[in-house]
Design a protein around this motif. Structure first.
Motif, mmCIF file in Angstrom:
data_model
loop_
_atom_site.group_PDB
_atom_site.id
_atom_site.type_symbol
_atom_site.label_atom_id
_atom_site.label_comp_id
_atom_site.label_asym_id
_atom_site.label_seq_id
_atom_site.Cartn_x
_atom_site.Cartn_y
_atom_site.Cartn_z
ATOM 1 N N UNK A 1 43.800 40.360 34.213
ATOM 2 C CA UNK A 1 43.727 41.830 34.301
ATOM 3 C C UNK A 1 43.718 42.312 35.746
ATOM 4 N N UNK A 2 43.948 41.422 36.702
ATOM 5 C CA UNK A 2 43.915 41.762 38.128
ATOM 6 C C UNK A 2 42.561 42.299 38.567
ATOM 7 N N UNK A 3 41.505 41.864 37.902
ATOM 8 C CA UNK A 3 40.152 42.292 38.239
ATOM 9 C C UNK A 3 39.487 41.194 39.061
ATOM 10 N N UNK A 4 39.782 41.180 40.353
ATOM 11 C CA UNK A 4 39.266 40.127 41.210
ATOM 12 C C UNK A 4 37.744 40.162 41.377
ATOM 13 N N UNK A 5 37.105 41.331 41.479
ATOM 14 C CA UNK A 5 35.644 41.329 41.609
ATOM 15 C C UNK A 5 34.936 40.618 40.452
ATOM 16 N N UNK A 6 35.391 40.862 39.228
ATOM 17 C CA UNK A 6 34.772 40.191 38.074
ATOM 18 C C UNK A 6 35.055 38.697 38.112
ATOM 19 N N UNK A 7 36.279 38.331 38.480
ATOM 20 C CA UNK A 7 36.639 36.909 38.571
ATOM 21 C C UNK A 7 35.812 36.203 39.631
ATOM 22 N N UNK A 8 35.676 36.831 40.787
ATOM 23 C CA UNK A 8 34.908 36.221 41.880
ATOM 24 C C UNK A 8 33.433 36.075 41.516
ATOM 25 N N UNK B 1 47.552 31.351 40.114
ATOM 26 C CA UNK B 1 48.915 31.328 40.661
ATOM 27 C C UNK B 1 49.733 32.511 40.152
ATOM 28 N N UNK B 2 49.499 32.911 38.917
ATOM 29 C CA UNK B 2 50.199 34.096 38.388
ATOM 30 C C UNK B 2 49.776 35.348 39.149
ATOM 31 N N UNK B 3 48.487 35.444 39.467
ATOM 32 C CA UNK B 3 48.017 36.586 40.253
ATOM 33 C C UNK B 3 48.654 36.581 41.640
ATOM 34 N N UNK B 4 48.726 35.404 42.270
ATOM 35 C CA UNK B 4 49.352 35.316 43.590
ATOM 36 C C UNK B 4 50.799 35.783 43.533
ATOM 37 N N UNK B 5 51.491 35.428 42.457
ATOM 38 C CA UNK B 5 52.886 35.864 42.303
ATOM 39 C C UNK B 5 52.959 37.384 42.171
ATOM 40 N N UNK B 6 52.044 37.967 41.401
ATOM 41 C CA UNK B 6 52.036 39.431 41.246
ATOM 42 C C UNK B 6 51.692 40.123 42.555
ATOM 43 N N UNK B 7 50.982 39.427 43.445
ATOM 44 C CA UNK B 7 50.647 39.991 44.751
ATOM 45 C C UNK B 7 51.773 39.782 45.773
ATOM 46 N N UNK B 8 52.898 39.254 45.304
ATOM 47 C CA UNK B 8 54.070 39.153 46.172
ATOM 48 C C UNK B 8 54.229 37.843 46.903
ATOM 49 N N UNK B 9 53.403 36.867 46.603
ATOM 50 C CA UNK B 9 53.531 35.564 47.258
ATOM 51 C C UNK B 9 54.574 34.715 46.542
ATOM 52 N N UNK B 10 55.150 33.771 47.290
ATOM 53 C CA UNK B 10 56.335 33.038 46.814
ATOM 54 C C UNK B 10 55.975 31.868 45.904
ATOM 55 N N UNK B 11 55.422 32.183 44.728
ATOM 56 C CA UNK B 11 55.117 31.154 43.731
ATOM 57 C C UNK B 11 56.398 30.867 42.952
ATOM 58 N N UNK C 1 29.505 26.803 31.998
ATOM 59 C CA UNK C 1 30.554 26.772 33.026
ATOM 60 C C UNK C 1 31.912 27.104 32.411
ATOM 61 N N UNK C 2 32.181 26.576 31.231
ATOM 62 C CA UNK C 2 33.416 26.937 30.527
ATOM 63 C C UNK C 2 33.456 28.439 30.283
ATOM 64 N N UNK C 3 32.319 29.008 29.890
ATOM 65 C CA UNK C 3 32.245 30.461 29.683
ATOM 66 C C UNK C 3 32.581 31.219 30.964
ATOM 67 N N UNK C 4 32.042 30.772 32.089
ATOM 68 C CA UNK C 4 32.301 31.449 33.372
ATOM 69 C C UNK C 4 33.781 31.360 33.742
ATOM 70 N N UNK C 5 34.369 30.189 33.587
ATOM 71 C CA UNK C 5 35.761 30.019 33.986
ATOM 72 C C UNK C 5 36.714 30.753 33.050
ATOM 73 N N UNK C 6 36.356 30.837 31.772
ATOM 74 C CA UNK C 6 37.179 31.637 30.849
ATOM 75 C C UNK C 6 37.048 33.119 31.194
ATOM 76 N N UNK C 7 35.849 33.534 31.594
ATOM 77 C CA UNK C 7 35.650 34.921 32.046
ATOM 78 C C UNK C 7 36.497 35.189 33.281
ATOM 79 N N UNK C 8 36.486 34.258 34.236
ATOM 80 C CA UNK C 8 37.275 34.415 35.461
ATOM 81 C C UNK C 8 38.765 34.455 35.153
ATOM 82 N N UNK C 9 39.220 33.574 34.276
ATOM 83 C CA UNK C 9 40.647 33.539 33.924
ATOM 84 C C UNK C 9 41.075 34.851 33.275
ATOM 85 N N UNK C 10 40.245 35.371 32.372
ATOM 86 C CA UNK C 10 40.558 36.646 31.732
ATOM 87 C C UNK C 10 40.598 37.788 32.734
#
Length: 279
Positions: A75-82, A170-180, A62-71
């Motif tokens: 990189x703004x790669x939502x399909x891999x994160x999801x 949250x960093x991704x949300x900020x890059x997508x223009x949301x008010x973080x 699970x740690x491996x999966x979440x580190x993969x998702x965070x990475x």
């Protein structure tokens, strides 16, 4: 294919290997199945020990999966994160099912080998600590038990200073223009994440959007699935502990059920849950 060739279904598997089998080389089953060294004569200790070891393996993946998702989020790669988050939900379900062999221990059954555990406690699990750090539950004091293990301590210290999975979201949300808010983006990453009214508004905006099939909404729901399963893990742990030892002090000197009850009340990714009241 020649009609004289044996049917592949009937062909016998290769049984003759010069050394260990390829299966053993890959899985190292002989190592895994000889890591059990019970400390009491009670036959019930074996299932407790193996179940705990299985939990450690699930923590690791699970740690491996979440580190993969965070990475991937970095990189703004939502399909891999999801995809990694989705896999982790299946793994969390399997982790939670690990409680079943222990869930119905009576106090007498647990007491039969409890003294053999000494000061040992799941509270001291380094891999579980990394899992909690990825959820934003940071605490420098949690490194203290691992000072005698340099490699483990270094891994935990690194995880303490790195962005959690939620920080990357949250960093991704900020890059997508949301008010973080900048205060959230620039926070001390070694500290526990604290809920923010502004982040609650951000998630309310994601959930309130007209299009209900956006990448960000899918990300929110994937995180909610993770949060729910972590909450179930904590509650299952609490129930198993109550059945086995009531309100006695836990192994390792922890507060036992009282400490677990406090943990079980906390939501993972808190604003994802509170934002629903404002949509």
């Amino acid at each position: 294919m020649s009609h004289d060739a044996p049917d592949a279904v009937d062909a016998a598997p290769n049984l003759d290997f010069a050394g260990t089998t390829p299966y053993e080389d890959y899985v190292q089953a002989d190592v895994l199945t000889h890591l059990q060294h019970p400390l009491s004569d009670d036959p019930g200790e074996m299932v407790f020990l193996v179940t705990t070891q299985v939990m450690e393996l699930w923590f690791t993946v699970i740690v491996h999966e979440w580190e993969t998702a965070a990475g991937a989020l970095r990189e703004d790669d939502l399909p891999v994160a999801l995809a990694a988050l989705k896999r982790s939900t299946y793994e969390l379900e399997s982790l939670n099912a690990s409680w079943k062999p222990l869930a119905h221990l009576t106090p007498a059954q647990f007491n039969a080998y409890r003294s053999a555990l000494g000061e040992g406690s799941g509270f001291q699990s380094a891999m579980y600590r990394r899992l909690e750090f990825l959820l934003g539950e940071k605490s420098a004091s949690m490194l203290v038990p691992h000072r005698g293990a340099p490699r483990v301590y270094a891994e935990l210290e690194k995880a303490l200073q790195e962005p959690s999975l939620y920080d990357e979201v949250l960093r991704l949300l900020a890059r997508r223009g949301l008010a973080v808010p900048a205060a959230v983006l620039d926070r001390d990453l070694s500290q526990k994440y604290e809920p923010s009214a502004e982040i609650e508004e951000v998630w309310a905006a994601v959930y309130g959007a007209g299009d209900q099939d956006t990448e960000l909404l899918r990300l929110a729901e994937a995180l909610t699935d993770v949060g729910e399963l972590v909450w179930r893990w904590r509650n299952d742990h609490l129930v198993a502990t109550r059945r086995a030892m009531g309100s006695k002090v836990g192994t390792g000197g922890s507060a036992g059920g009282a400490w677990l009850e406090k943990r079980a009340r906390k939501n993972v990714f808190p604003e994802l849950w509170t934002a629903r009241s404002h949509v």
